[in-house]
Design an enzyme around this catalytic site. Structure first.
Site, PDB file in Angstrom:
ATOM      1  N   HIS A  66       6.569  -5.668  -5.359  1.00 43.39           N
ATOM      2  CA  HIS A  66       5.991  -4.809  -6.148  1.00 43.39           C
ATOM      3  C   HIS A  66       5.284  -5.674  -7.248  1.00 43.39           C
ATOM      4  O   HIS A  66       5.780  -5.756  -8.333  1.00 43.39           O
ATOM      5  CB  HIS A  66       7.144  -4.014  -6.660  1.00 43.39           C
ATOM      6  CG  HIS A  66       6.783  -2.705  -7.532  1.00 43.39           C
ATOM      7  ND1 HIS A  66       7.036  -1.546  -7.049  1.00 43.39           N
ATOM      8  CD2 HIS A  66       5.890  -2.506  -8.671  1.00 43.39           C
ATOM      9  CE1 HIS A  66       6.498  -0.495  -7.875  1.00 43.39           C
ATOM     10  NE2 HIS A  66       5.804  -1.169  -8.901  1.00 43.39           N
ATOM     11  N   GLU A 119       7.073   7.632  -5.454  1.00 39.17           N
ATOM     12  CA  GLU A 119       7.087   7.650  -6.951  1.00 39.17           C
ATOM     13  C   GLU A 119       6.281   8.857  -7.525  1.00 39.17           C
ATOM     14  O   GLU A 119       5.354   9.285  -6.796  1.00 39.17           O
ATOM     15  CB  GLU A 119       6.135   6.748  -7.596  1.00 39.17           C
ATOM     16  CG  GLU A 119       6.889   5.209  -7.301  1.00 39.17           C
ATOM     17  CD  GLU A 119       6.098   3.989  -7.935  1.00 39.17           C
ATOM     18  OE1 GLU A 119       5.355   4.331  -8.869  1.00 39.17           O
ATOM     19  OE2 GLU A 119       6.312   2.884  -7.569  1.00 39.17           O
ATOM     20  N   TYR A 145       0.680  10.599  -8.963  1.00 41.27           N
ATOM     21  CA  TYR A 145       0.595  10.800 -10.379  1.00 41.27           C
ATOM     22  C   TYR A 145      -0.399  11.966 -10.942  1.00 41.27           C
ATOM     23  O   TYR A 145      -0.140  12.573 -11.701  1.00 41.27           O
ATOM     24  CB  TYR A 145       0.324   9.803 -11.254  1.00 41.27           C
ATOM     25  CG  TYR A 145       1.793   8.785 -10.903  1.00 41.27           C
ATOM     26  CD1 TYR A 145       3.040   8.886 -11.816  1.00 41.27           C
ATOM     27  CD2 TYR A 145       1.809   7.975 -10.040  1.00 41.27           C
ATOM     28  CE1 TYR A 145       3.908   8.128 -11.800  1.00 41.27           C
ATOM     29  CE2 TYR A 145       2.698   6.987 -10.049  1.00 41.27           C
ATOM     30  CZ  TYR A 145       3.916   7.225 -10.785  1.00 41.27           C
ATOM     31  OH  TYR A 145       5.260   6.390 -10.456  1.00 41.27           O
ATOM     32  N   ARG A 176      15.630   3.204  -5.012  1.00 44.79           N
ATOM     33  CA  ARG A 176      14.219   2.401  -4.615  1.00 44.79           C
ATOM     34  C   ARG A 176      14.106   1.145  -5.617  1.00 44.79           C
ATOM     35  O   ARG A 176      13.744   1.337  -6.853  1.00 44.79           O
ATOM     36  CB  ARG A 176      13.151   3.365  -4.591  1.00 44.79           C
ATOM     37  CG  ARG A 176      11.787   2.399  -4.261  1.00 44.79           C
ATOM     38  CD  ARG A 176      10.582   3.182  -3.720  1.00 44.79           C
ATOM     39  NE  ARG A 176       9.438   2.434  -3.581  1.00 44.79           N
ATOM     40  CZ  ARG A 176       8.373   2.271  -4.346  1.00 44.79           C
ATOM     41  NH1 ARG A 176       8.320   2.942  -5.620  1.00 44.79           N
ATOM     42  NH2 ARG A 176       7.425   1.498  -4.116  1.00 44.79           N
ATOM     43  N   ASN A 217       2.819   7.385  -3.621  1.00 48.67           N
ATOM     44  CA  ASN A 217       2.906   7.632  -5.050  1.00 48.67           C
ATOM     45  C   ASN A 217       1.986   8.221  -5.562  1.00 48.67           C
ATOM     46  O   ASN A 217       0.765   8.327  -5.393  1.00 48.67           O
ATOM     47  CB  ASN A 217       2.859   6.292  -5.711  1.00 48.67           C
ATOM     48  CG  ASN A 217       3.767   5.069  -5.441  1.00 48.67           C
ATOM     49  OD1 ASN A 217       5.088   5.440  -4.687  1.00 48.67           O
ATOM     50  ND2 ASN A 217       3.979   4.051  -5.940  1.00 48.67           N
ATOM     51  N   GLU A 262       1.621  -0.050  -3.398  1.00 44.18           N
ATOM     52  CA  GLU A 262       0.308  -0.089  -4.123  1.00 44.18           C
ATOM     53  C   GLU A 262      -0.473  -1.085  -3.847  1.00 44.18           C
ATOM     54  O   GLU A 262      -0.988  -1.761  -4.714  1.00 44.18           O
ATOM     55  CB  GLU A 262       0.625   0.544  -5.311  1.00 44.18           C
ATOM     56  CG  GLU A 262       1.296   1.736  -5.684  1.00 44.18           C
ATOM     57  CD  GLU A 262       1.101   2.349  -6.953  1.00 44.18           C
ATOM     58  OE1 GLU A 262       0.354   1.671  -8.017  1.00 44.18           O
ATOM     59  OE2 GLU A 262       1.429   3.523  -7.442  1.00 44.18           O
TER      60      GLU A 262
HETATM   61  S1  NCW Z   1       0.308   1.571 -13.380  1.00 46.52           S
HETATM   62  C1  NCW Z   1       0.758   2.198 -11.855  1.00 46.52           C
HETATM   63  N1  NCW Z   1       1.986   2.716 -11.723  1.00 46.52           N
HETATM   64  C2  NCW Z   1       3.050   2.787 -12.652  1.00 46.52           C
HETATM   65  C3  NCW Z   1       4.004   1.604 -12.496  1.00 46.52           C
HETATM   66  O1  NCW Z   1       4.820   1.542 -13.333  1.00 46.52           O
HETATM   67  C4  NCW Z   1       4.448   1.413 -11.445  1.00 46.52           C
HETATM   68  O2  NCW Z   1       5.113   0.091 -11.051  1.00 46.52           O
HETATM   69  C5  NCW Z   1       3.458   1.689 -10.045  1.00 46.52           C
HETATM   70  O3  NCW Z   1       3.986   1.679  -8.967  1.00 46.52           O
HETATM   71  C6  NCW Z   1       3.794   3.978 -12.450  1.00 46.52           C
HETATM   72  O4  NCW Z   1       3.386   4.124 -10.764  1.00 46.52           O
HETATM   73  C7  NCW Z   1       2.520   2.981 -10.441  1.00 46.52           C
HETATM   74  N2  NCW Z   1      -0.080   2.438 -10.950  1.00 46.52           N
HETATM   75  C8  NCW Z   1      -1.568   2.020 -11.119  1.00 46.52           C
HETATM   76  C9  NCW Z   1      -2.294   3.353 -10.936  1.00 46.52           C
HETATM   77  C10 NCW Z   1      -3.763   2.625 -11.512  1.00 46.52           C
HETATM   78  C11 NCW Z   1      -4.655   3.546 -11.477  1.00 46.52           C
HETATM   79  C12 NCW Z   1      -6.104   3.448 -11.706  1.00 46.52           C
HETATM   80  C13 NCW Z   1      -7.099   4.390 -11.471  1.00 46.52           C
HETATM   81  C14 NCW Z   1      -8.193   4.100 -11.967  1.00 46.52           C
HETATM   82  C15 NCW Z   1      -9.148   4.802 -11.751  1.00 46.52           C
END
Ligand code: NCW
Length: 476
Positions: free
Chosen positions: A121, A377, A297, A77, A295, A166
């Protein structure tokens, strides 16, 4: 005892994104995107880091394809840098930029690796931001033209198109909390961006299918697995409902059901009247999805706040470490909701580790929307240590990342057991890379990058992942 096994057709992959890995920011006819501008001028990226060089994938892509082949993944991806292929955002193609991706996709195909290509992205061409960015309808229209052009130029090589990665981050972190590019703090603009990103998805999905009938199209969302601090508290449950509306249903409902949630419109009425939603938009946004990308985490716990929250976007609403994705300011109209810190294990991002949330999310999405799902992800940043093996070669014994990946793949397996239609899993990330506001301080890769030499070093997690994808069975 044999480990958990996965269906033969299950897709195992690894993921990256253009601005995070390519570098060559001013080469090959590429023009600046909002992330070039933000990294260079906002003062809000750790250490003043930029993606100018990143991990130099633009020059080292052949080596990186060899790493993918050695891992044995069936899919990769990646994302296209819009300003590399259409330097003015809308208008003529840059043949050199298109040729770069064509060579890359051909090399992947030659090794039996299916390219899953994300069109957006987070790196909007700066010229389009100068004309107003995602709060403007014209940006969605430009995105559809870009998607059509890519389908025409590269459609014969792409396995699955993903329109957006996202969009929650693009809209709320970019235009409300301002901790991502373009760094604006304008709540009404953030909600307009939510709509125009979804519209962009719908217009692009239709354009891709028109250009290349039979194309497979998806979108990737970061959905928030939410818990109320006190489930017996009506106020906490309402806080959860509001965050669910802004963070999850604001995208899921229009994209999968062709409507905005009534509570979202009501909750945000003081910010906007949503007049930017035109007749017919919701039908455009609701396009058939060959897969919904997820995605995952971490999980998030919320409670009703004390009511003395700072205004969205005010200096006080920004986290002390202002460049970091923060709850403050992003949640427009819900600034009084508090995010409860978790006890227990967390990653270097401060994100708590809760694999069961993935099982919950996948089974819940399956039950509510019945769409094929792919985990586009999942992975973890940790402060890796390099040691020297007996043979003198560098090693990274990243047990915590191996455990994180194993526990989440196992949680995905549990969702399959429960009947969820999950078709694939992509590890984030193939390589350590530019982690947005955190610069190069957070390492998500299964392959380490030495930022002095740009050398790639397999971590133990890469060796572990290789066993998983070759055997379709969870290694011990
Ligand atoms: S920062 C983020 N990520 C990381 C990034 O490297 C990738 O490009 C993104 O697709 C890993 O996966 C995603 N996501 C942002 C999440 C923000 C969460 C904020 C929550 C606030 C309560």
């Amino acid at each position: 005892m044999p480990g958990r096994t996965f269906p033969a057709g299950f897709v195992w992959g690894a993921a990256t994104a253009a601005y995070q890995i390519e570098g060559a920011a001013a080469e090959g006819g590429r023009t600046p995107s909002i992330w070039d501008t933000y990294a260079h001028h906002s003062g809000r990226v750790e250490n003043g880091d930029t993606g100018d060089v990143a991990v130099d994938h633009y020059h080292r892509w052949e080596e990186d394809v060899e790493h993918l082949a050695a891992l044995g993944v069936g899919a990769y991806r990646l994302s296209i840098s819009w300003s590399r292929v259409i330097p003015t955002g809308r208008g003529p193609l840059n043949p050199e930029g298109v040729a770069f991706y064509r060579r890359l996709l051909e090399a992947l195909r030659a090794r039996g690796i299916a390219p899953w290509v994300t069109l957006y992205h987070w790196d909007l061409p700066q010229e389009l931001e100068d004309a107003g960015g995602w709060p403007e309808r014209a940006t969605a229209e430009a995105f559809a033209d870009y998607a059509r052009a890519m389908a025409r130029e590269l459609g014969d090589l792409v396995e699955v198109w993903t329109t957006l990665n996202e969009p929650w981050c693009s809209a709320y972190l970019g235009y409300a909390s301002g901790v991502h590019a373009p760094g604006r703090s304008e709540p009404a603009a953030a909600l307009a961006a939510v709509h125009h990103l979804s519209l962009a998805h719908g217009l692009a999905a239709a354009a891709i299918r028109q250009e290349t009938p039979g194309a497979r199209v998806s979108v990737t969302l970061n959905l928030h697995v939410l818990r109320a601090a006190d489930p017996s508290s009506r106020a906490d449950r309402d806080a959860l409902r509001r965050i669910d509306a802004l963070g999850n249903r604001a995208f899921l409902e229009p994209m999968l059901r062709g409507r905005y949630p009534a509570d979202l419109l009501a909750d945000t009425r003081a910010i906007t009247d949503w007049a930017f939603v035109r007749d017919g938009d919701l039908e455009v946004i609701r396009q058939p999805l060959d897969a919904l990308g997820v995605n995952y985490y971490s999980t998030t716990t919320v409670r009703a706040g004390g009511g003395s929250a700072p205004a969205a976007g005010s200096a006080a609403s920004t986290a002390a470490d202002g460049h970091r994705p923060s709850a403050h300011g992003a949640w427009v109209g819900a600034e009084d909701v508090e995010f409860v810190p978790h006890e227990g294990p967390s990653t270097a991002m401060g994100w708590n580790i809760e694999p069961a949330g993935l099982t919950e999310l996948l089974t819940d999405l399956h039950r509510r929307y019945g769409v094929p799902l792919v985990v586009t992800e999942n992975g973890a940043a940790f402060d890796d240590e390099v040691t020297v093996g007996p043979d003198g070669a560098a090693r990274v014994h990243d047990e915590r990342r191996v455990r994180y990946l194993r526990d989440h793949v196992d949680a995905l397996g549990a969702a399959l057991d429960a009947g969820a239609d999950v078709r694939g899993y992509f590890a984030w990330s193939l390589l350590d890379n530019f982690e947005w506001g955190w610069g190069y301080t957070k390492r998500f890769g299964v392959i380490r990058v030495d930022y002095d030499t740009l050398e790639r070093i397999w971590k133990d997690s890469a060796h572990w992942y290789r066993r998983l994808v070759r055997t379709h069975a969870l290694p011990p």
